[in-house]
Design a protein around this motif. Structure first.
Motif, PDB file in Angstrom:
ATOM      1  N   VAL A  77       5.687   9.389 -10.303  1.00 32.19           N
ATOM      2  CA  VAL A  77       4.306   8.900 -10.329  1.00 32.19           C
ATOM      3  C   VAL A  77       3.610   9.447 -11.569  1.00 32.19           C
ATOM      4  O   VAL A  77       3.605  10.665 -11.788  1.00 32.19           O
ATOM      5  CB  VAL A  77       3.540   9.344  -9.061  1.00 32.19           C
ATOM      6  N   PRO A  78       3.029   8.613 -12.407  1.00 32.34           N
ATOM      7  CA  PRO A  78       2.254   9.111 -13.546  1.00 32.34           C
ATOM      8  C   PRO A  78       1.174  10.077 -13.083  1.00 32.34           C
ATOM      9  O   PRO A  78       0.469   9.817 -12.106  1.00 32.34           O
ATOM     10  CB  PRO A  78       1.642   7.830 -14.128  1.00 32.34           C
ATOM     11  N   GLY A  79       1.068  11.204 -13.774  1.00 31.45           N
ATOM     12  CA  GLY A  79       0.097  12.220 -13.402  1.00 31.45           C
ATOM     13  C   GLY A  79       0.698  13.368 -12.611  1.00 31.45           C
ATOM     14  O   GLY A  79       0.036  14.382 -12.370  1.00 31.45           O
ATOM     15  N   ILE A  80       1.970  13.217 -12.186  1.00 34.33           N
ATOM     16  CA  ILE A  80       2.675  14.265 -11.447  1.00 34.33           C
ATOM     17  C   ILE A  80       3.981  14.567 -12.166  1.00 34.33           C
ATOM     18  O   ILE A  80       4.775  13.661 -12.433  1.00 34.33           O
ATOM     19  CB  ILE A  80       2.960  13.838  -9.994  1.00 34.33           C
ATOM     20  N   LYS A  81       4.226  15.824 -12.451  1.00 39.10           N
ATOM     21  CA  LYS A  81       5.470  16.227 -13.106  1.00 39.10           C
ATOM     22  C   LYS A  81       6.572  16.372 -12.067  1.00 39.10           C
ATOM     23  O   LYS A  81       6.375  16.957 -11.018  1.00 39.10           O
ATOM     24  CB  LYS A  81       5.277  17.558 -13.837  1.00 39.10           C
ATOM     25  N   GLY A  82       7.748  15.839 -12.388  1.00 38.56           N
ATOM     26  CA  GLY A  82       8.870  15.954 -11.472  1.00 38.56           C
ATOM     27  C   GLY A  82       8.797  14.958 -10.331  1.00 38.56           C
ATOM     28  O   GLY A  82       7.935  14.073 -10.285  1.00 38.56           O
ATOM     29  N   ASN A  83       9.711  15.117  -9.386  1.00 42.97           N
ATOM     30  CA  ASN A  83       9.793  14.198  -8.254  1.00 42.97           C
ATOM     31  C   ASN A  83       8.704  14.463  -7.219  1.00 42.97           C
ATOM     32  O   ASN A  83       8.219  15.589  -7.086  1.00 42.97           O
ATOM     33  CB  ASN A  83      11.157  14.316  -7.572  1.00 42.97           C
ATOM     34  N   VAL A  84       8.369  13.432  -6.484  1.00 37.31           N
ATOM     35  CA  VAL A  84       7.354  13.535  -5.434  1.00 37.31           C
ATOM     36  C   VAL A  84       7.724  12.571  -4.307  1.00 37.31           C
ATOM     37  O   VAL A  84       8.372  11.543  -4.544  1.00 37.31           O
ATOM     38  CB  VAL A  84       5.946  13.215  -5.992  1.00 37.31           C
ATOM     39  N   ASP A  85       7.349  12.918  -3.077  1.00 41.43           N
ATOM     40  CA  ASP A  85       7.572  12.027  -1.943  1.00 41.43           C
ATOM     41  C   ASP A  85       6.677  10.800  -2.051  1.00 41.43           C
ATOM     42  O   ASP A  85       5.484  10.918  -2.351  1.00 41.43           O
ATOM     43  CB  ASP A  85       7.250  12.736  -0.622  1.00 41.43           C
ATOM     44  N   LEU A  86       7.259   9.633  -1.763  1.00 44.73           N
ATOM     45  CA  LEU A  86       6.498   8.387  -1.744  1.00 44.73           C
ATOM     46  C   LEU A  86       6.524   7.786  -0.347  1.00 44.73           C
ATOM     47  O   LEU A  86       7.517   7.904   0.382  1.00 44.73           O
ATOM     48  CB  LEU A  86       7.079   7.383  -2.748  1.00 44.73           C
ATOM     49  N   ASN A  87       5.426   7.132  -0.002  1.00 39.98           N
ATOM     50  CA  ASN A  87       5.237   6.565   1.326  1.00 39.98           C
ATOM     51  C   ASN A  87       4.586   5.194   1.219  1.00 39.98           C
ATOM     52  O   ASN A  87       3.986   4.866   0.197  1.00 39.98           O
ATOM     53  CB  ASN A  87       4.313   7.462   2.160  1.00 39.98           C
ATOM     54  N   VAL A  88       4.699   4.437   2.302  1.00 38.85           N
ATOM     55  CA  VAL A  88       3.961   3.178   2.381  1.00 38.85           C
ATOM     56  C   VAL A  88       3.190   3.132   3.697  1.00 38.85           C
ATOM     57  O   VAL A  88       3.570   3.769   4.690  1.00 38.85           O
ATOM     58  CB  VAL A  88       4.878   1.939   2.296  1.00 38.85           C
ATOM     59  N   PHE A  89       2.100   2.382   3.672  1.00 36.37           N
ATOM     60  CA  PHE A  89       1.373   2.038   4.893  1.00 36.37           C
ATOM     61  C   PHE A  89       1.968   0.755   5.433  1.00 36.37           C
ATOM     62  O   PHE A  89       2.255  -0.178   4.677  1.00 36.37           O
ATOM     63  CB  PHE A  89      -0.105   1.846   4.575  1.00 36.37           C
ATOM     64  N   ALA A  90       2.143   0.687   6.746  1.00 42.40           N
ATOM     65  CA  ALA A  90       2.807  -0.466   7.363  1.00 42.40           C
ATOM     66  C   ALA A  90       1.814  -1.593   7.617  1.00 42.40           C
ATOM     67  O   ALA A  90       1.511  -1.938   8.766  1.00 42.40           O
ATOM     68  CB  ALA A  90       3.476  -0.050   8.667  1.00 42.40           C
ATOM     69  N   GLY A  91       1.313  -2.162   6.537  1.00 46.90           N
ATOM     70  CA  GLY A  91       0.362  -3.252   6.698  1.00 46.90           C
ATOM     71  C   GLY A  91      -0.102  -3.781   5.353  1.00 46.90           C
ATOM     72  O   GLY A  91       0.267  -3.269   4.291  1.00 46.90           O
ATOM     73  N   SER A  92      -0.940  -4.789   5.405  1.00 47.13           N
ATOM     74  CA  SER A  92      -1.482  -5.425   4.210  1.00 47.13           C
ATOM     75  C   SER A  92      -2.651  -4.612   3.656  1.00 47.13           C
ATOM     76  O   SER A  92      -3.164  -3.714   4.332  1.00 47.13           O
ATOM     77  CB  SER A  92      -1.975  -6.828   4.562  1.00 47.13           C
ATOM     78  N   PRO A  93      -3.107  -4.914   2.444  1.00 42.02           N
ATOM     79  CA  PRO A  93      -4.301  -4.236   1.923  1.00 42.02           C
ATOM     80  C   PRO A  93      -5.514  -4.413   2.838  1.00 42.02           C
ATOM     81  O   PRO A  93      -6.302  -3.479   3.007  1.00 42.02           O
ATOM     82  CB  PRO A  93      -4.514  -4.914   0.566  1.00 42.02           C
ATOM     83  N   ALA A  94      -5.685  -5.595   3.434  1.00 40.47           N
ATOM     84  CA  ALA A  94      -6.809  -5.807   4.357  1.00 40.47           C
ATOM     85  C   ALA A  94      -6.666  -4.930   5.597  1.00 40.47           C
ATOM     86  O   ALA A  94      -7.640  -4.329   6.073  1.00 40.47           O
ATOM     87  CB  ALA A  94      -6.881  -7.283   4.750  1.00 40.47           C
TER      88      ALA A  94
ATOM     89  N   VAL B 242       0.844  -1.200   0.000  1.00 42.64           N
ATOM     90  CA  VAL B 242       0.000   0.000   0.000  1.00 42.64           C
ATOM     91  C   VAL B 242       0.879   1.250   0.000  1.00 42.64           C
ATOM     92  O   VAL B 242       1.561   1.538   0.988  1.00 42.64           O
ATOM     93  CB  VAL B 242      -0.943   0.026   1.225  1.00 42.64           C
ATOM     94  N   HIS B 243       0.847   1.980  -1.111  1.00 43.51           N
ATOM     95  CA  HIS B 243       1.713   3.156  -1.282  1.00 43.51           C
ATOM     96  C   HIS B 243       0.884   4.433  -1.413  1.00 43.51           C
ATOM     97  O   HIS B 243      -0.273   4.411  -1.838  1.00 43.51           O
ATOM     98  CB  HIS B 243       2.583   3.000  -2.533  1.00 43.51           C
ATOM     99  N   GLY B 244       1.508   5.544  -1.056  1.00 44.07           N
ATOM    100  CA  GLY B 244       0.845   6.845  -1.171  1.00 44.07           C
ATOM    101  C   GLY B 244       1.847   7.954  -1.421  1.00 44.07           C
ATOM    102  O   GLY B 244       3.062   7.721  -1.473  1.00 44.07           O
ATOM    103  N   ILE B 245       1.344   9.167  -1.560  1.00 43.15           N
ATOM    104  CA  ILE B 245       2.180  10.338  -1.817  1.00 43.15           C
ATOM    105  C   ILE B 245       1.936  11.390  -0.746  1.00 43.15           C
ATOM    106  O   ILE B 245       0.918  11.372  -0.063  1.00 43.15           O
ATOM    107  CB  ILE B 245       1.890  10.958  -3.201  1.00 43.15           C
ATOM    108  N   ASP B 246       2.891  12.305  -0.595  1.00 38.65           N
ATOM    109  CA  ASP B 246       2.605  13.551   0.107  1.00 38.65           C
ATOM    110  C   ASP B 246       3.077  14.690  -0.775  1.00 38.65           C
ATOM    111  O   ASP B 246       4.127  14.609  -1.415  1.00 38.65           O
ATOM    112  CB  ASP B 246       3.225  13.592   1.506  1.00 38.65           C
ATOM    113  N   ILE B 247       2.281  15.763  -0.818  1.00 41.30           N
ATOM    114  CA  ILE B 247       2.480  16.800  -1.822  1.00 41.30           C
ATOM    115  C   ILE B 247       2.283  18.190  -1.233  1.00 41.30           C
ATOM    116  O   ILE B 247       1.708  18.367  -0.167  1.00 41.30           O
ATOM    117  CB  ILE B 247       1.497  16.621  -3.005  1.00 41.30           C
ATOM    118  N   SER B 248       2.782  19.170  -1.984  1.00 41.29           N
ATOM    119  CA  SER B 248       2.556  20.581  -1.685  1.00 41.29           C
ATOM    120  C   SER B 248       2.484  21.319  -3.023  1.00 41.29           C
ATOM    121  O   SER B 248       2.467  20.696  -4.088  1.00 41.29           O
ATOM    122  CB  SER B 248       3.684  21.139  -0.813  1.00 41.29           C
TER     123      SER B 248
END
Length: 260
Positions: free
Chosen positions: A232-249, A56-62
């Protein structure tokens, strides 16, 4: 190439893929069928475990991410977004409200974060955050970003007891207003300098070289920021990436418990 040679080549690729080495290509997690389509522009070897082992991955943005194609972001495999809302007691991110609305339209769970400023009281900063971030059903918990700043206007580094006192005031006010305890984002040096391990809070930890279990030994966490050079497709340039510490469930359970 002979048939045996072809077999050996395939086996070599399988072994290479299992080593967890650096890769600038897309992250592909086991058991997900069509894997996520994001990557890293400056990959490096990982110590103690690879972030791509997390499903499970996500982004943080400004504001610096500019225009975002949120539907492409979602289809790339991104499951959540933390969006910068405020800083100190008088600065708001000019793209916050647009990102907040667009992420919701793309059905990406999102939360707002505040960059803490050591020349303002915790109560002032809490009031500023509340003035800029709506209290609405379906939002993830707010985030308190605690790290040493390089601000020319506020080079002050208060003692630990002062940091914890003002940060506690901030998070307690937000807890009462939004009905959710804020998540604490922090960095290695700030965590160490202020003994944040003593806090019984939910953490989002930054560690861009080693696994959090090595960098923050014994610390429980929900989110891990593992790179600032994500692609990440849909974002120009670099972006912070993160993960959730667990399974999809476990992610679904976490969301159901926190989306108010």
């Amino acid at each position: 190439m002979t048939f045996l040679g072809k077999i050996m080549a395939v086996l070599a690729l399988v072994v290479l893929a299992s080593c967890g080495g650096p890769s600038s290509g897309p992250a592909v997690m086991a058991g997900q069928g069509r894997g996520p389509q994001f990557g890293d522009s400056a990959p490096h070897p990982w110590v103690g475990g690879h972030p791509y082992d997390h499903p499970v991955h996500g982004i943080d943005i400004s504001r610096w991410q500019g225009d975002i194609d949120w539907n492409r972001v979602r289809s790339s495999g991104i499951s959540f977004a933390f969006i910068k809302a405020t800083e100190g007691g008088d600065h708001s991110d000019p793209n916050f409200r647009r990102y907040w609305r667009e992420a919701a339209q793309a059905r990406i769970p999102r939360g707002a974060y505040h960059y803490f400023y050591f020349c303002r009281s915790g109560s002032e900063q809490a009031a500023w955050f509340i003035a800029n971030v709506p209290r609405e059903r379906g939002a993830m918990p707010p985030v308190l970003d605690l790290e040493w700043t390089a601000s020319k206007t506020c080079p002050h580094r208060p003692p630990s007891h002062e940091v914890l006192r003002e940060a506690k005031i901030f998070k307690d006010i937000l807890h009462r207003h939004y009905g959710q305890r804020p998540i604490i984002y922090t960095t290695v040096d700030f965590y160490r300098d202020n003994n944040l391990g003593s806090w019984p809070e939910e953490f989002w930890l930054r560690s861009v070289a080693g696994h959090p279990r090595i960098v923050y030994p014994g610390q429980r966490y929900s989110f891990w920021q593992y790179t600032g050079t994500g692609i990440v497709p849909g974002i120009k340039g670099n972006v912070d990436l993160n993960v959730f510490a667990g399974s999809p469930a476990q992610w679904r359970v976490w969301l159901n418990q926190r989306l108010q």
